[in-house]
Every structure is written in C-alpha cells, then in structure tokens.
Design an enzyme around this catalytic site. Structure first.
Site, short mmCIF file in Angstrom:
data_model
loop_
_atom_site.label_atom_id
_atom_site.label_comp_id
_atom_site.label_asym_id
_atom_site.label_seq_id
_atom_site.Cartn_x
_atom_site.Cartn_y
_atom_site.Cartn_z
N HIS A 182 9.58 8.47 -28.07
CA HIS A 182 8.46 9.28 -27.59
C HIS A 182 8.59 10.75 -28.03
O HIS A 182 7.66 11.34 -28.59
CB HIS A 182 8.40 9.17 -26.06
CG HIS A 182 7.35 10.02 -25.43
ND1 HIS A 182 6.00 9.74 -25.57
CD2 HIS A 182 7.42 11.15 -24.68
CE1 HIS A 182 5.31 10.66 -24.92
NE2 HIS A 182 6.13 11.52 -24.38
N ARG A 240 0.82 -1.24 0.00
CA ARG A 240 0.00 0.00 0.00
C ARG A 240 0.84 1.28 0.00
O ARG A 240 0.39 2.35 0.41
CB ARG A 240 -0.96 0.04 1.18
CG ARG A 240 -1.97 -1.08 1.16
CD ARG A 240 -3.13 -0.78 2.07
NE ARG A 240 -4.08 -1.87 2.04
CZ ARG A 240 -4.04 -2.91 2.87
NH1 ARG A 240 -3.09 -2.99 3.78
NH2 ARG A 240 -4.95 -3.84 2.77
N ARG A 299 -2.75 21.12 -15.73
CA ARG A 299 -1.68 20.14 -15.98
C ARG A 299 -1.84 19.52 -17.36
O ARG A 299 -0.86 19.08 -17.97
CB ARG A 299 -1.69 19.06 -14.88
CG ARG A 299 -0.53 18.08 -15.06
CD ARG A 299 -0.27 17.21 -13.85
NE ARG A 299 0.86 16.33 -14.11
CZ ARG A 299 1.48 15.61 -13.21
NH1 ARG A 299 1.09 15.64 -11.95
NH2 ARG A 299 2.50 14.83 -13.53
N LYS A 335 7.55 22.75 -14.78
CA LYS A 335 6.83 21.53 -14.42
C LYS A 335 6.38 21.63 -12.96
O LYS A 335 5.25 21.30 -12.60
CB LYS A 335 7.73 20.32 -14.64
CG LYS A 335 7.10 18.99 -14.25
CD LYS A 335 6.44 18.29 -15.40
CE LYS A 335 5.55 17.15 -14.96
NZ LYS A 335 5.78 15.90 -15.62
N GLU A 373 10.36 17.61 -25.19
CA GLU A 373 9.59 17.95 -23.98
C GLU A 373 10.05 19.30 -23.41
O GLU A 373 9.28 20.02 -22.79
CB GLU A 373 9.72 16.86 -22.92
CG GLU A 373 9.21 15.47 -23.34
CD GLU A 373 7.68 15.36 -23.36
OE1 GLU A 373 6.99 16.37 -23.17
OE2 GLU A 373 7.19 14.23 -23.59
N LYS A 394 3.45 11.27 -11.67
CA LYS A 394 2.64 10.38 -12.51
C LYS A 394 3.36 9.04 -12.57
O LYS A 394 4.52 8.97 -13.00
CB LYS A 394 2.49 10.93 -13.93
CG LYS A 394 1.31 11.85 -14.09
CD LYS A 394 1.06 12.14 -15.57
CE LYS A 394 -0.07 13.13 -15.74
NZ LYS A 394 -0.27 13.53 -17.14
N HIS A 431 0.90 15.65 -27.47
CA HIS A 431 0.86 14.26 -27.04
C HIS A 431 -0.34 13.48 -27.58
O HIS A 431 -0.24 12.26 -27.71
CB HIS A 431 0.89 14.16 -25.51
CG HIS A 431 2.26 14.40 -24.93
ND1 HIS A 431 2.93 15.59 -25.08
CD2 HIS A 431 3.10 13.59 -24.22
CE1 HIS A 431 4.10 15.51 -24.48
NE2 HIS A 431 4.24 14.31 -23.95
N GLU A 469 -4.15 16.67 -12.50
CA GLU A 469 -4.64 16.98 -13.85
C GLU A 469 -6.15 17.17 -13.94
O GLU A 469 -6.83 16.58 -14.77
CB GLU A 469 -4.17 15.88 -14.83
CG GLU A 469 -4.12 16.41 -16.26
CD GLU A 469 -3.43 15.46 -17.23
OE1 GLU A 469 -2.27 15.07 -16.98
OE2 GLU A 469 -4.07 15.10 -18.23
N ASN A 512 0.38 18.12 -21.92
CA ASN A 512 0.16 17.10 -22.96
C ASN A 512 0.22 17.70 -24.36
O ASN A 512 -0.19 17.05 -25.32
CB ASN A 512 -1.18 16.40 -22.73
CG ASN A 512 -1.22 15.69 -21.40
OD1 ASN A 512 -0.20 15.18 -20.94
ND2 ASN A 512 -2.36 15.69 -20.74
N1 GLY Z 1 4.16 14.41 -18.67
C1 GLY Z 1 2.99 15.15 -18.44
C2 GLY Z 1 2.67 15.29 -16.99
O1 GLY Z 1 3.46 14.90 -16.14
O2 GLY Z 1 1.61 15.76 -16.68
#
Ligand code: GLY
Length: 368
Positions: A267, A124, A244, A230, A188, A146, A251, A240, A248
């Site tokens: 990518h 957990r 956020r 970021k 990116e 993420k 993407h 998100e 993308n």
């Molecule tokens: N790579 C996109 C994000 O972390 O939201």
C-alpha cells in the site's frame, strides 16, 4: 523511551487513548481499566502475525481476562472481504461471545480494519482495541475509527466509522518489521509532513539515517507527531465530511495503481507513487514550482520508496480512479499540495492531467 499518551476526544470527552510504548507492560492496567477481568476477550490476528506474536500475546494477557480466545484469519488484502468477516462472526457465535465481549486487533491495517468492522456489527457493536504491529497501522489506520472491508473490485467499500476503546502501540515490534513493510508505513508518515507540517517534513529528512536505523527515540517522536496530526484531523472531522479527506493525499492514484498491479505492491509503495503524481499535478496547477515538485519526488528515494514503475497500464489506472469510493457525483476528490506542508482538496483534476502524471512515473526500459 518514555511512554507517550495521546487522548483522542470528541468535544471535551476522551473517546480513547493512543498509548505509544516500548513494550507491552502498560497494556495490562489498560485492559483492567476496561474491565477485562470480567470479560471474554478475543484476539483477532492473521497467519503472518500469529506465528510471531500470537502465543506471546495469549500468554501475556491470559491473567488479565476472564476468558481469552484467539482467532487467526488468512493474511493479505485478498482476504479483506465479507467472507472472512463471516468466519469471525461464526467463531464468536460458537464461543458464545456476548455483548460484553471485547476484540483485540493484533496486526497491520487489514486486521485492524476488519476486526473493527466485526466489532462495529457483531451484536450491533462490541468493544475493540487496536494493537497495531506495523508502522503503517501505527501511524495511520489504527487511529480514527475507519473500519471495513473491500467489496468486489472496490477497496474499503463496505464499512463503518467505529471508534476503538484503546490504541496500544508497542514500538519494539518495529525492530523486527520487514524492511519493505517499514518503508511502506513511512509513506503515510511523510504524508503528514506534506499535507500539514513543513517543519515535520524537514525533520524527517534530517533524521533519515536514524529512521533507517530504527532509533527508538526518533521513531517514538516520529510516530507521536504522526498520530498527533491524525488525532487533530479526525477530532475535527471524524466522518470525512471535510478536511479528513486530506489524509487521502497520494491515495486516489495510489489505490488505482495498487489495483492495476493486482496488489503485488505494498500500500505505502503505491501511496508514494500516487504522491509523486499528485505533486506533479500540483506543479501543473501552479501550486508549487518545478523544483519543489522534484524535491517531493526525490525525497521518497532515501526512504526506499519507489518513484517510478515499469509495466503499468495507464488507462487501467485512470479507469480505477473512477471506481475509488472517494468519487462523488463523478467528480474525483483529489488532494493537491499548495507547497510542502499544505494539502488542499481539488475537484478539477482532469483525466489528461492524471495520464500526464502517470507518464512521469512510468519507466520504460531503454529510455532515460
Ligand atoms: N487513512 C485515512 C483516514 O483514516 O482517513
């Protein structure tokens, strides 16, 4: 270069630091602060990174930990799935790793996402640290929590938002990073300029030679600015629900191309192609004029990123845009540019516009 530190916060509480350094010297005190001397620490890496840095890391960190173990997963997106995650769980169980255990993700985006997911779910939730070894992971995937894996044909479909305890970047690793991987990460980086910061976009272009030469001072500034954007975005919207999604940019079509090409392209290469399409659609929506669209398109070229592709099945790409998990209630969430430096969320982009944008990037030999 001087070490730079960016704390990522939730309210006034620091969740974790991003440490940007030229070497591994400062990781020791950071591990000690996390109590590593009393803990079992497990390095999770992949079959590409292990021969380069696996043993070096084991040797360097041994004295910092009560017990230090390493587990190597097979490299590549093909292995970013629940079957690989199971092998990591098995290793942790066989080695009696308890809740005080801590994982270190040593590698690129796939290793980071998957290790984070194991950390989020094993017993957990146990602590984990990101040690990103690629530019792509340093400027994007290692920050923001993420984590996850692909499931059936869906990219990153199963996962969790789960924050690392530390993100430690050793920029000297970039000196030996393969050229294609370096360019892929740059896509990116460019994204932050396009969606958030026109001045940074211009700075990237002014410094293109230094970036290509991997000048450490310039890379440090580039990575710091990227991580700072970021950080700001994920602090405001960690899960998100809103802005956020701007991250993308490029993407939706990028992922769809990645899948249509069976992951033969990197990518960031697909993100560059998707970014050209999104800029074209922005132009078609009167959000930028044609010259600005052409500038966005052509600026990927000096950074060795593709702006056209042969052998792409446009219908397949279109179909794939619907299997992206960012499709909510059948409305594709699309990121467009209202001029360079300002990304916006749009849900009105039509299939026909996507097909038209794809025709802009599909190169048919024999045609101009
Ligand atoms: N790579 C996109 C994000 O972390 O939201």
């Amino acid at each position: 270069m001087e070490t730079k530190i960016l704390p990522v916060k939730q309210g006034s509480k620091v969740l974790y630091d991003i440490v940007i350094s030229d070497g591994m010297n400062e990781i020791h005190s950071r591990l000690e602060e996390l109590g590593s001397k009393e803990r079992t620490v497990v390095i999770i890496t992949d079959s590409n990174v292990d021969p380069l840095y696996g043993d070096q890391m084991m040797k360097a960190l041994k004295k910092d930990c009560k017990e230090l173990l390493k587990f190597v997963i097979p490299a590549g997106e093909d292995h970013k799935n629940l079957a690989t995650v199971e092998t990591v769980y098995e290793f942790l169980i066989q080695n009696h790793v308890t809740r005080t255990g801590m994982l270190i993700a040593l590698g690129g985006g796939v290793v980071g996402d998957m290790t984070g997911f194991v950390a989020a779910t094993y017993l957990r939730g146990i602590d984990f640290i990101q040690v990103p070894t690629t530019l792509l992971a340093q400027v994007d995937s290692s920050v923001g929590g993420k984590t996850g894996v692909d499931f059936q044909q869906y990219k990153n479909m199963v996962g969790a938002f789960y924050m690392p305890r530390l993100v430690y970047m050793d920029l000297s690793l970039l000196k030996s990073l393969d050229d294609r991987q370096f360019a892929s990460g740059f896509a990116e980086t460019m994204k932050y300029g396009l969606i958030k910061d026109a001045k940074f976009y211009s700075w990237l272009i002014e410094n293109s030679y230094e970036i290509e030469d991997r000048d450490m001072e310039v890379l440090a500034q580039m990575i710091y600015t990227s991580c700072d954007w970021k950080r700001k975005v994920v602090e405001k919207d960690p899960t998100e629900k809103g802005d956020r999604a701007l991250l993308n940019y490029g993407h939706t079509i990028g992922h769809a191309i990645e899948k249509a090409m069976n992951f033969q392209l990197l990518h960031g290469e697909c993100v560059a192609l998707g970014s050209v399409c999104a800029a074209y659609i922005s132009y078609k929506h009167d959000l930028m004029d044609k010259d600005e669209y052409l500038e966005v398109r052509d600026m990927f070229v000096p950074f060795h990123l593709p702006i056209s592709i042969t052998d792409l099945d446009e219908q397949e790409v279109l179909k794939n845009t619907y299997s992206d998990k960012k499709v909510s209630d059948k409305a594709r969430k699309f990121i467009l540019l209202k001029h360079i430096g300002r990304g916006i969320i749009d849900t009105t982009v039509t299939d026909e516009e996507i097909l038209e944008s794809l025709r802009e990037i599909i190169y048919k030999p024999g045609e101009d």
